[in-house]
Design a protein around this motif. Structure first.
Motif, PDB file in Angstrom:
ATOM      1  N   TYR A 172       0.744  -1.044  -0.125  1.00 20.21           N
ATOM      2  CA  TYR A 172       0.007  -0.035  -0.063  1.00 20.21           C
ATOM      3  C   TYR A 172       0.789   1.335   0.053  1.00 20.21           C
ATOM      4  O   TYR A 172       0.324   2.284  -0.224  1.00 20.21           O
ATOM      5  CB  TYR A 172      -1.093   0.037   1.382  1.00 20.21           C
ATOM      6  N   ASN A 173       2.032   1.185   0.435  1.00 23.75           N
ATOM      7  CA  ASN A 173       3.000   2.424   0.441  1.00 23.75           C
ATOM      8  C   ASN A 173       3.409   3.019  -0.885  1.00 23.75           C
ATOM      9  O   ASN A 173       3.534   4.178  -1.082  1.00 23.75           O
ATOM     10  CB  ASN A 173       4.018   2.399   1.483  1.00 23.75           C
ATOM     11  N   TYR A 174       3.482   2.097  -1.658  1.00 23.36           N
ATOM     12  CA  TYR A 174       3.746   2.470  -3.122  1.00 23.36           C
ATOM     13  C   TYR A 174       2.869   1.584  -3.992  1.00 23.36           C
ATOM     14  O   TYR A 174       3.355   0.625  -4.741  1.00 23.36           O
ATOM     15  CB  TYR A 174       5.259   1.994  -3.420  1.00 23.36           C
ATOM     16  N   GLN A 303       6.614   5.074   6.551  1.00 27.05           N
ATOM     17  CA  GLN A 303       5.913   3.890   5.672  1.00 27.05           C
ATOM     18  C   GLN A 303       6.694   3.360   4.548  1.00 27.05           C
ATOM     19  O   GLN A 303       6.131   3.352   3.857  1.00 27.05           O
ATOM     20  CB  GLN A 303       4.652   4.035   5.495  1.00 27.05           C
ATOM     21  N   ARG A 304       7.942   3.050   4.757  1.00 32.49           N
ATOM     22  CA  ARG A 304       8.605   2.823   3.566  1.00 32.49           C
ATOM     23  C   ARG A 304       9.490   1.215   4.043  1.00 32.49           C
ATOM     24  O   ARG A 304       9.842   1.280   5.245  1.00 32.49           O
ATOM     25  CB  ARG A 304       9.613   3.474   3.124  1.00 32.49           C
ATOM     26  N   CYS A 305       9.600   0.370   3.295  1.00 37.99           N
ATOM     27  CA  CYS A 305      10.522  -0.849   3.615  1.00 37.99           C
ATOM     28  C   CYS A 305      11.979  -0.408   3.895  1.00 37.99           C
ATOM     29  O   CYS A 305      12.563  -0.771   4.450  1.00 37.99           O
ATOM     30  CB  CYS A 305      10.302  -1.952   2.597  1.00 37.99           C
ATOM     31  N   THR A 306      12.340   0.672   3.087  1.00 35.37           N
ATOM     32  CA  THR A 306      13.879   1.004   3.204  1.00 35.37           C
ATOM     33  C   THR A 306      14.129   2.140   4.222  1.00 35.37           C
ATOM     34  O   THR A 306      15.257   2.834   4.430  1.00 35.37           O
ATOM     35  CB  THR A 306      14.248   1.625   1.827  1.00 35.37           C
ATOM     36  N   ALA A 307      12.855   2.592   4.973  1.00 35.01           N
ATOM     37  CA  ALA A 307      12.884   3.634   6.030  1.00 35.01           C
ATOM     38  C   ALA A 307      14.179   3.232   7.043  1.00 35.01           C
ATOM     39  O   ALA A 307      14.375   1.836   7.194  1.00 35.01           O
ATOM     40  CB  ALA A 307      11.666   3.857   6.703  1.00 35.01           C
ATOM     41  N   ARG A 463      15.580   2.973  -1.982  1.00 33.85           N
ATOM     42  CA  ARG A 463      15.633   2.106  -3.125  1.00 33.85           C
ATOM     43  C   ARG A 463      16.239   2.626  -4.306  1.00 33.85           C
ATOM     44  O   ARG A 463      16.844   2.022  -5.206  1.00 33.85           O
ATOM     45  CB  ARG A 463      14.257   1.662  -3.414  1.00 33.85           C
ATOM     46  N   GLY A 464      16.034   3.702  -4.769  1.00 36.35           N
ATOM     47  CA  GLY A 464      16.247   4.442  -5.876  1.00 36.35           C
ATOM     48  C   GLY A 464      17.650   4.818  -6.060  1.00 36.35           C
ATOM     49  O   GLY A 464      18.473   4.812  -5.186  1.00 36.35           O
ATOM     50  N   PRO A 465      18.400   5.111  -7.143  1.00 33.42           N
ATOM     51  CA  PRO A 465      17.617   5.208  -8.438  1.00 33.42           C
ATOM     52  C   PRO A 465      17.389   3.670  -8.916  1.00 33.42           C
ATOM     53  O   PRO A 465      18.148   2.888  -8.302  1.00 33.42           O
ATOM     54  CB  PRO A 465      18.871   5.632  -9.431  1.00 33.42           C
TER      55      PRO A 465
END
Ligand code: G3H
Length: 526
Positions: A172-174, A303-307, A463-465
């Protein structure tokens, strides 16, 4: 509450009745579920009803599976056997139609998941760019395999082929970007797909149903609505799914893969939870570190898996860090997604503030203090991020992936302490390392790269780029996603081989000249 700019107001109830199966946009007549936003449209707080979605079950799930299997046609289907350049054309057609839906989708991103306007725009634009980059990367992949190699008297024409039916579930976050980071490479490599949107961020998929329908042959993309348990579980139980592609948490991934009767046949492409730490060394540049930690811990409310989900700060600088970081947290602006300069926004899950409060209560009962003045303050749809220190391993906020606005801080005097914790952790996605002295950094980097899959030096985790590999160890991921790697994750090497003799050489020559095979081809796609 601030008045809502006209272009972002919700003026209609979106009664989403359509779903896509076997190339047909069918109309649902069964039960529906209302879709709420935790953002209020009125002065007195009241969640806003945005619309409704079908509450589907096993019969629709089976129809979608049949359609996907039919389109794959045991490898004989139009899509898996299509020439790469024709598949690319379908994808170009899709992305062109998608671009026209930007405003609608951005608006729904804000309402459905509370993402700020600039971040919602970025999610849309990044996804479009991801699709274009995927197309270019696939051309490159195809060009690199437009050849024959010969070893020990055997020629080989090696390419990458599809795997079969892919079940795609996003978070749901992206709800747009991460779902499409699975779906798009899966489709373009010749697989056929069944896709169910996440629990929040569902309506924003609906403006794309027609684009999916008109861009791809029937059955290549099938879109269902409903609860995962009701829709995804029966599909898995048939054993007919070749790839489970899921970004979410390991509990759902494990539950779903266990439903598959033949686990050896199931390929997994999973992006799962993480508890990425920040490690702050005594010589870290504090201004930069604090800015990166603010972005890392609290972008999209954490709310990010990478937070960054836990901060380890060296004893020597902990007081200064806590003081300045806590002040910055309290200076962040809370508001609705379209408010100018807003950093903290309503939480889409109505139960999240209560969950975060539980984590605070548990930590405080075990000896942690809330270091910022506003920490834990409640709003109708929000709870102000609490900076907790000192956090210990028996606290829930240390053990659980909070996926929300709360920041646990631990201090250390021996670097082995955070390293041991990371080695013992169930997760292994990324780490942020803050410091300057190369003699200290070097051995740390050499260790950390073996504990996680991305070491961010004086930078927050992210996560990016999207061209960079996105993966993790332990419970954090399976397979690798990036523009390049995702094409590999959703395909398998498959090839035509032949002994070097007159008959074979002549046959292949004719095959190439006749241009009848879509697989045996040395054409360069420009
Ligand atoms: O939820 C996890 C996302 O992959 C994070 O992506 O680092 O670009 O926010 P991001």
């Amino acid at each position: 509450m601030n008045s809502i700019p006209e272009e972002f107001q919700i003026n209609e109830f979106i009664e989403q009745k359509k779903y896509l199966i076997n190339g047909e946009l069918k109309t649902w007549s069964g039960n529906t579920t209302e879709v709420f936003s935790t953002i209020s449209s009125t002065e007195d707080y009241k969640p806003t009803v945005l619309g409704s979605i079908p509450d589907m079950g096993e019969p629709e799930a089976m129809a979608a599976l049949d359609a996907a299997m039919g389109a794959y046609g045991r490898g004989q289907g139009v899509w898996p056997t299509m020439h790469v350049k024709d598949r690319i054309e379908c994808m170009e057609n899709f992305v062109g139609q998608m671009e026209a839906k930007r405003d609608k989708i951005v608006k729904l991103l804000m309402w459905e998941i509370g993402k700020s306007l600039p971040d919602s725009q970025k999610e849309f634009d990044r996804t479009v760019e991801y699709i274009y980059d995927t197309i270019e990367e696939y051309k490159e992949l195809d060009r690199n395999s437009a050849k024959f190699q010969k070893h020990d008297g055997v020629y080989a024409h090696i390419k990458r082929g599809p795997l079969g039916v892919v079940l795609c579930l996003g978070p749901y976050n992206y709800p747009l970007n991460e779902t499409f980071a699975l779906l798009i490479p899966a489709i373009i490599m010749g697989n056929t797909t069944i896709f169910k949107p996440a629990k929040h961020g569902v309506l924003l998929i609906t403006p794309l149903l027609e684009a999916f329908q008109s861009s791809f042959p029937k059955g290549v993309v099938n879109i269902l609505f409903g609860r995962g348990r009701a829709v995804a579980a029966p599909i898995m139980q048939t054993g007919k799914v070749d790839v489970l592609a899921l970004i979410g948490n390991s509990k759902s991934a494990n539950a779903l893969q266990e439903q598959h009767p033949k686990s050896n046949r199931l390929r997994l492409v999973l992006g799962l939870e993480a508890k990425n730490p920040a490690i702050i060394l005594p010589d870290a540049d504090l201004d930069l570190t604090i800015d990166e930690c603010i972005a890392g811990t609290l972008s999209f409310n954490g709310q990010r898996c990478t937070a960054l989900k836990v901060i380890y700060v060296h004893e020597d600088i902990k007081t200064e860090f806590l003081k300045r970081y806590s002040k910055k947290v309290d200076d962040l602006k809370f508001g609705n997604p379209w408010d100018n300069g807003v950093k903290l926004t309503p939480l889409p899950e109505p139960s999240k503030p209560a969950y975060i409060q539980e984590l605070i209560d548990d930590a405080v009962a075990k000896g942690a203090k809330i270091k910022n003045k506003k920490g834990g303050e409640h709003f109708d749809n929000y709870i102000w991020p609490a900076v907790l220190y000192p956090v210990t391993k028996d606290m829930r906020v240390y053990q659980e992936e909070q996926f929300g606005p709360i920041v646990p801080v631990l201090s250390f005097s021996d670097i082995e302490e955070p390293l041991n914790d990371m080695a013992e952790s169930n997760y292994g996605q990324q780490v942020s390392l803050f410091g300057k002295d190369v003699y200290t950094l070097s051995p740390l980097i050499d260790t950390l790269v073996n504990l996680v899959c991305r070491v961010n030096l004086n930078s927050s985790c992210q996560r990016g780029p999207d061209v960079y590999p996105f993966t993790g160890r332990k419970d954090s991921a399976q397979a690798t996603l990036s523009v390049h790697d995702a094409l590999r994750s959703f395909s398998i090497r498959t090839f035509v081989a032949f002994k070097d003799n007159e008959l074979n050489n002549e046959t292949i020559q004719q095959l190439l000249e006749a241009k009848l095979s879509n697989f045996v081809s040395t054409d360069y796609i420009l």
